[in-house]
Write a protein that holds these residues in place. Sequence first.
Motif, mmCIF file in Angstrom:
data_model
loop_
_atom_site.group_PDB
_atom_site.id
_atom_site.type_symbol
_atom_site.label_atom_id
_atom_site.label_comp_id
_atom_site.label_asym_id
_atom_site.label_seq_id
_atom_site.Cartn_x
_atom_site.Cartn_y
_atom_site.Cartn_z
ATOM 1 N N ILE A 3 0.842 -1.191 0.000
ATOM 2 C CA ILE A 3 0.000 0.000 0.000
ATOM 3 C C ILE A 3 0.881 1.247 0.000
ATOM 4 C CG2 ILE A 3 -2.072 -0.994 1.021
ATOM 5 C CD1 ILE A 3 -1.141 -0.020 3.764
ATOM 6 N N GLY A 4 0.359 2.302 -0.632
ATOM 7 C CA GLY A 4 1.108 3.541 -0.705
ATOM 8 C C GLY A 4 0.169 4.716 -0.886
ATOM 9 N N VAL A 5 0.728 5.844 -1.260
ATOM 10 C CA VAL A 5 -0.059 7.072 -1.389
ATOM 11 C C VAL A 5 0.330 7.796 -2.668
ATOM 12 C CG1 VAL A 5 -0.366 7.337 1.105
ATOM 13 C CG2 VAL A 5 1.625 8.385 -0.011
ATOM 14 N N SER A 6 -0.447 8.804 -3.003
ATOM 15 C CA SER A 6 -0.170 9.614 -4.182
ATOM 16 C C SER A 6 -0.504 11.067 -3.878
ATOM 17 C CB SER A 6 -0.995 9.118 -5.377
ATOM 18 O OG SER A 6 -0.726 9.883 -6.538
ATOM 19 N N ASN A 7 0.359 11.963 -4.317
ATOM 20 C CA ASN A 7 0.165 13.416 -4.143
ATOM 21 C C ASN A 7 0.172 13.845 -2.680
ATOM 22 O OD1 ASN A 7 -0.281 13.998 -7.034
ATOM 23 N ND2 ASN A 7 -2.141 12.781 -6.737
ATOM 24 N N PHE A 8 0.918 13.161 -1.832
ATOM 25 C CA PHE A 8 1.026 13.505 -0.417
ATOM 26 C C PHE A 8 2.229 14.406 -0.176
ATOM 27 C CE2 PHE A 8 -2.320 10.768 0.254
ATOM 28 C CZ PHE A 8 -2.538 10.397 1.578
ATOM 29 N N ASN A 9 2.077 15.371 0.733
ATOM 30 C CA ASN A 9 3.215 16.184 1.158
ATOM 31 C C ASN A 9 3.807 15.565 2.427
ATOM 32 O OD1 ASN A 9 1.618 17.026 3.393
ATOM 33 N ND2 ASN A 9 0.841 18.803 2.251
ATOM 34 N N GLN A 10 4.835 16.204 2.974
ATOM 35 C CA GLN A 10 5.524 15.630 4.126
ATOM 36 C C GLN A 10 4.607 15.496 5.337
ATOM 37 O OE1 GLN A 10 9.336 17.369 5.062
ATOM 38 N NE2 GLN A 10 9.911 17.588 2.926
ATOM 39 N N LYS A 11 3.783 16.499 5.604
ATOM 40 C CA LYS A 11 2.881 16.451 6.752
ATOM 41 C C LYS A 11 1.886 15.306 6.626
ATOM 42 C CE LYS A 11 -0.480 19.268 9.318
ATOM 43 N NZ LYS A 11 -1.171 20.585 9.384
ATOM 44 N N GLN A 12 1.349 15.120 5.433
ATOM 45 C CA GLN A 12 0.383 14.040 5.209
ATOM 46 C C GLN A 12 1.052 12.677 5.305
ATOM 47 O OE1 GLN A 12 -0.677 15.695 1.481
ATOM 48 N NE2 GLN A 12 -2.452 16.824 2.272
ATOM 49 N N LEU A 13 2.293 12.593 4.839
ATOM 50 C CA LEU A 13 3.038 11.347 4.975
ATOM 51 C C LEU A 13 3.276 11.023 6.448
ATOM 52 C CD1 LEU A 13 5.672 11.658 2.108
ATOM 53 C CD2 LEU A 13 3.969 9.847 2.338
ATOM 54 N N ASP A 14 3.613 12.047 7.228
ATOM 55 C CA ASP A 14 3.817 11.835 8.663
ATOM 56 C C ASP A 14 2.566 11.254 9.319
ATOM 57 O OD1 ASP A 14 6.434 12.729 8.756
ATOM 58 O OD2 ASP A 14 5.889 14.802 9.214
ATOM 59 N N GLU A 15 1.400 11.744 8.887
ATOM 60 C CA GLU A 15 0.145 11.299 9.491
ATOM 61 C C GLU A 15 -0.116 9.819 9.236
ATOM 62 O OE1 GLU A 15 -4.652 12.424 9.578
ATOM 63 O OE2 GLU A 15 -3.217 13.794 8.631
ATOM 64 N N VAL A 16 0.174 9.355 8.039
ATOM 65 C CA VAL A 16 -0.080 7.933 7.764
ATOM 66 C C VAL A 16 1.022 7.053 8.351
ATOM 67 C CG1 VAL A 16 -1.469 8.405 5.723
ATOM 68 C CG2 VAL A 16 0.972 7.994 5.448
ATOM 69 N N ILE A 17 2.247 7.527 8.342
ATOM 70 C CA ILE A 17 3.351 6.753 8.924
ATOM 71 C C ILE A 17 3.088 6.508 10.407
ATOM 72 C CG2 ILE A 17 5.792 6.871 9.577
ATOM 73 C CD1 ILE A 17 6.304 8.250 6.865
ATOM 74 N N ALA A 18 2.463 7.492 11.077
ATOM 75 C CA ALA A 18 2.166 7.377 12.508
ATOM 76 C C ALA A 18 1.204 6.243 12.822
ATOM 77 C CB ALA A 18 1.599 8.696 13.022
ATOM 78 N N LYS A 19 0.508 5.728 11.799
ATOM 79 C CA LYS A 19 -0.443 4.634 12.011
ATOM 80 C C LYS A 19 0.238 3.267 12.087
ATOM 81 C CE LYS A 19 -3.975 7.338 12.172
ATOM 82 N NZ LYS A 19 -4.684 7.554 13.459
ATOM 83 N N GLY A 20 1.552 3.231 11.880
ATOM 84 C CA GLY A 20 2.294 1.999 12.110
ATOM 85 C C GLY A 20 2.719 1.226 10.883
ATOM 86 N N VAL A 21 2.158 1.562 9.720
ATOM 87 C CA VAL A 21 2.568 0.918 8.471
ATOM 88 C C VAL A 21 3.049 2.022 7.534
ATOM 89 C CG1 VAL A 21 1.879 -0.420 6.450
ATOM 90 C CG2 VAL A 21 0.980 -1.015 8.711
ATOM 91 N N VAL A 22 4.306 1.937 7.130
ATOM 92 C CA VAL A 22 4.898 2.972 6.274
ATOM 93 C C VAL A 22 4.517 2.703 4.823
ATOM 94 C CG1 VAL A 22 7.056 4.051 5.523
ATOM 95 C CG2 VAL A 22 6.828 3.216 7.871
ATOM 96 N N PRO A 23 4.007 3.704 4.100
ATOM 97 C CA PRO A 23 3.697 3.485 2.684
ATOM 98 C C PRO A 23 4.957 3.109 1.916
ATOM 99 C CG PRO A 23 3.552 5.826 3.248
ATOM 100 C CD PRO A 23 3.706 5.084 4.531
ATOM 101 N N VAL A 24 4.809 2.255 0.922
ATOM 102 C CA VAL A 24 5.990 1.837 0.158
ATOM 103 C C VAL A 24 6.404 2.899 -0.855
ATOM 104 C CG1 VAL A 24 5.472 -0.623 0.447
ATOM 105 C CG2 VAL A 24 4.676 0.581 -1.617
#
Length: 288
Positions: free
Chosen positions: A158-179
Amino acid sequence: MYKLSLTLLAIILAFKCISADIPTRLLNNGQKIPIVGLGAGHVTEESVRSALEVGYRHIDTSLNYGDSEIIIGKVLKEVLKDGKIKRQDLYIVSKLETEYHTRSRVPEGIKKSLQRLDLDYLDLYLIHSPDSQPANITVGETWLGMIDVLKANLTRSIGVSNFNQKQLDEVIAKGVVPVTNQVICNPYVNERKLLAYADSHNVTLTAYSPVGGRAYPDLLKDPKLIEIGNKYKVSSAQVALRFEIQRGVIAIPNSQNPKYIKENIDVFGFKLTDEDIKAIEALNKKDS
């Protein structure tokens, strides 16, 4: 002089090939992704077949790309039935769209894409855009839904698209880092800062519109890219793609023209110098 982190350099040197000598990037979950793929925003049956015939195995689509998933699914069903290509040789990516951003609806979104693609699983599933996030739903909640479909084996990554650093931080905090984080990225918008951030978190960057696209239609006419291309007897598009590859960025150029489809994957017979990289970096038009 252009410098790569030791980690990124090690990844690049460790490239292995899946098909047609296409190198792969190692993702943070141990999976591998071909570093060049077919951006399938607009496809025809002929363009998908052409891409597979010349060696593409990575295809990037989305639920909202018109009939793209249906067309890709039809062609994949044919080639898999023929036995010339096996499912494990393919790397199929699709994306979660706005109406499925609540955690409970993420499975519904991916299952719809799987039905259209006529597949049992995806290799990678992305949240398409946080900017379209409903006001009452956080990207963190949506990411929990993405983790759910990962655990259900509906996708391998799973991963993300069009995310900035703040948004990446928010999902990383959930315990699974986007690839990966898929963003517009090319010599005119090289996303240097975002790439450095992603690299520090072991997240790859995937470049859409790596040869300009609609946002930068004049990119391939740039005199510097043409000059460098002439030096290696390649096109300006191949120079732009090679620039991404040497930075460890996954590139998914989009074309329906068989000539350009083949050209876009023929980027491993030359190597840009540090001076070339520096000159291309100087073309950046965005503070990134």
